[in-house]
Design a protein around this motif. Structure first.
Motif, PDB file in Angstrom:
ATOM      1  N   GLU A  32       0.817  -1.210   0.000  1.00  0.00           N
ATOM      2  CA  GLU A  32       0.000   0.000   0.000  1.00  0.00           C
ATOM      3  C   GLU A  32       0.852   1.262   0.000  1.00  0.00           C
ATOM      4  OE1 GLU A  32      -2.993  -0.018   3.007  1.00  0.00           O
ATOM      5  OE2 GLU A  32      -3.515  -2.125   2.697  1.00  0.00           O
ATOM      6  N   ARG A  33       2.071   1.166   0.510  1.00  0.00           N
ATOM      7  CA  ARG A  33       2.946   2.334   0.609  1.00  0.00           C
ATOM      8  C   ARG A  33       4.067   2.342  -0.423  1.00  0.00           C
ATOM      9  NH1 ARG A  33       2.436   5.722   5.613  1.00  0.00           N
ATOM     10  NH2 ARG A  33       0.780   4.714   6.803  1.00  0.00           N
ATOM     11  N   ALA A  34       4.315   1.187  -1.049  1.00  0.00           N
ATOM     12  CA  ALA A  34       5.508   1.018  -1.874  1.00  0.00           C
ATOM     13  C   ALA A  34       5.650   2.070  -2.971  1.00  0.00           C
ATOM     14  CB  ALA A  34       5.515  -0.379  -2.476  1.00  0.00           C
ATOM     15  N   HIS A  35       4.599   2.270  -3.756  1.00  0.00           N
ATOM     16  CA  HIS A  35       4.708   3.212  -4.877  1.00  0.00           C
ATOM     17  C   HIS A  35       4.936   4.630  -4.382  1.00  0.00           C
ATOM     18  CE1 HIS A  35       3.249   5.815  -8.211  1.00  0.00           C
ATOM     19  NE2 HIS A  35       3.931   4.945  -8.928  1.00  0.00           N
ATOM     20  N   ASP A  36       4.248   5.030  -3.320  1.00  0.00           N
ATOM     21  CA  ASP A  36       4.401   6.384  -2.786  1.00  0.00           C
ATOM     22  C   ASP A  36       5.807   6.608  -2.235  1.00  0.00           C
ATOM     23  OD1 ASP A  36       1.802   6.949  -3.440  1.00  0.00           O
ATOM     24  OD2 ASP A  36       1.007   6.547  -1.430  1.00  0.00           O
ATOM     25  N   VAL A  37       6.373   5.576  -1.593  1.00  0.00           N
ATOM     26  CA  VAL A  37       7.714   5.716  -1.022  1.00  0.00           C
ATOM     27  C   VAL A  37       8.758   5.869  -2.129  1.00  0.00           C
ATOM     28  CG1 VAL A  37       9.499   4.552   0.333  1.00  0.00           C
ATOM     29  CG2 VAL A  37       7.136   4.493   1.093  1.00  0.00           C
ATOM     30  N   ILE A  38       8.604   5.105  -3.216  1.00  0.00           N
ATOM     31  CA  ILE A  38       9.539   5.225  -4.334  1.00  0.00           C
ATOM     32  C   ILE A  38       9.381   6.577  -5.021  1.00  0.00           C
ATOM     33  CG2 ILE A  38      10.106   4.307  -6.623  1.00  0.00           C
ATOM     34  CD1 ILE A  38       9.532   1.531  -5.538  1.00  0.00           C
ATOM     35  N   ALA A  39       8.138   7.050  -5.150  1.00  0.00           N
ATOM     36  CA  ALA A  39       7.899   8.369  -5.747  1.00  0.00           C
ATOM     37  C   ALA A  39       8.549   9.461  -4.902  1.00  0.00           C
ATOM     38  CB  ALA A  39       6.395   8.619  -5.869  1.00  0.00           C
ATOM     39  N   GLN A  40       8.480   9.315  -3.565  1.00  0.00           N
ATOM     40  CA  GLN A  40       9.103  10.295  -2.676  1.00  0.00           C
ATOM     41  C   GLN A  40      10.622  10.259  -2.822  1.00  0.00           C
ATOM     42  OE1 GLN A  40       7.512  12.613  -0.481  1.00  0.00           O
ATOM     43  NE2 GLN A  40       9.602  13.397  -0.644  1.00  0.00           N
ATOM     44  N   ALA A  41      11.176   9.054  -2.972  1.00  0.00           N
ATOM     45  CA  ALA A  41      12.630   8.922  -3.155  1.00  0.00           C
ATOM     46  C   ALA A  41      13.068   9.623  -4.434  1.00  0.00           C
ATOM     47  CB  ALA A  41      13.013   7.452  -3.190  1.00  0.00           C
TER      48      ALA A  41
END
Length: 212
Positions: A24-33
């Protein structure tokens, strides 16, 4: 968490509830990176553990051309097909032949065991098979859905590296590790090494963070 293996620092982190799926968080965390390194660097590849093996998520992560490396689950058709092809490739290699779309590679390393009079050196071999363009009907923008059964459906083609022998020991038949990747490299050790870097996150980031 997105962690960079050269600098050994995290690029982005999200903390959720214990019952919350990491997906649920994976895509958002990579986008933030990606945002955090904007203007300084670009994320060209991502290695993930098999807990993130979701076709829709992987499609989102790689939509800008980012290469992905991830181990496959045993119960997947693509895993079973890769293992079967890899065994055929090894047999063909032993006879001096090849199989189209497959390549067998070995890499040796010398290690020293013991000390003093008991010191000895060993040569260990890692053997892998690279397989090109395996069909994955679940790796796409819609994930695994009913469209895969349509006659007009065209599955995503994924490359694979099958580990037939680890330097640290043998691999049982039917239990060979399979790494799936979108990397077009013809060298199967590229995916093997990329995922090996991912394993460093446990000791050089997670464990140190817990100790503090």
């Amino acid at each position: 968490m997105v962690w960079e293996p050269v600098s050994k620092i995290p690029l982005s982190i999200a903390i959720g509830d214990i019952n919350e799926s990491d997906n649920e968080r994976a895509h958002d965390v990579i986008a933030q990176a990606r945002t955090n390194v904007l203007g300084h660097a670009r994320i060209r590849s991502v290695a993930l553990d098999r807990g993130f093996l979701d076709g829709k998520l992987l499609s989102q992560i790689g939509e800008d051309g980012t290469f992905i490396y991830i181990p496959a689950k045993t119960n997947l058709t693509v895993t079973q097909e890769a293992r079967a092809l890899a065994r055929r490739c090894v047999q063909a290699h032993a006879r001096g032949k090849t199989i189209p779309g497959c390549v067998y590679r070995e890499r040796q390393e010398t290690v020293t065991r013991g000390s003093g009079k008991n010191q000895r050196t060993e040569t260990r071999t890692t053997a892998v098979v690279g397989i090109r363009e395996l069909p994955c009907d679940w790796w796409g923008p819609q994930g695994a859905d009913s469209q895969a059964h349509s006659k007009t459906f065209v599955p995503r083609l994924i490359n694979a590296t099958v580990v037939m022998r680890w330097a640290r020991g043998t691999t049982k038949r039917g239990e060979e590790t399979v790494f799936l990747t979108t990397d077009p490299s013809t060298d199967p050790f590229v995916a093997f090494d990329a995922y090996d870097d991912r394993s460093l996150i446990e000791n050089t980031c997670n464990r140190e963070a817990k100790e503090s």
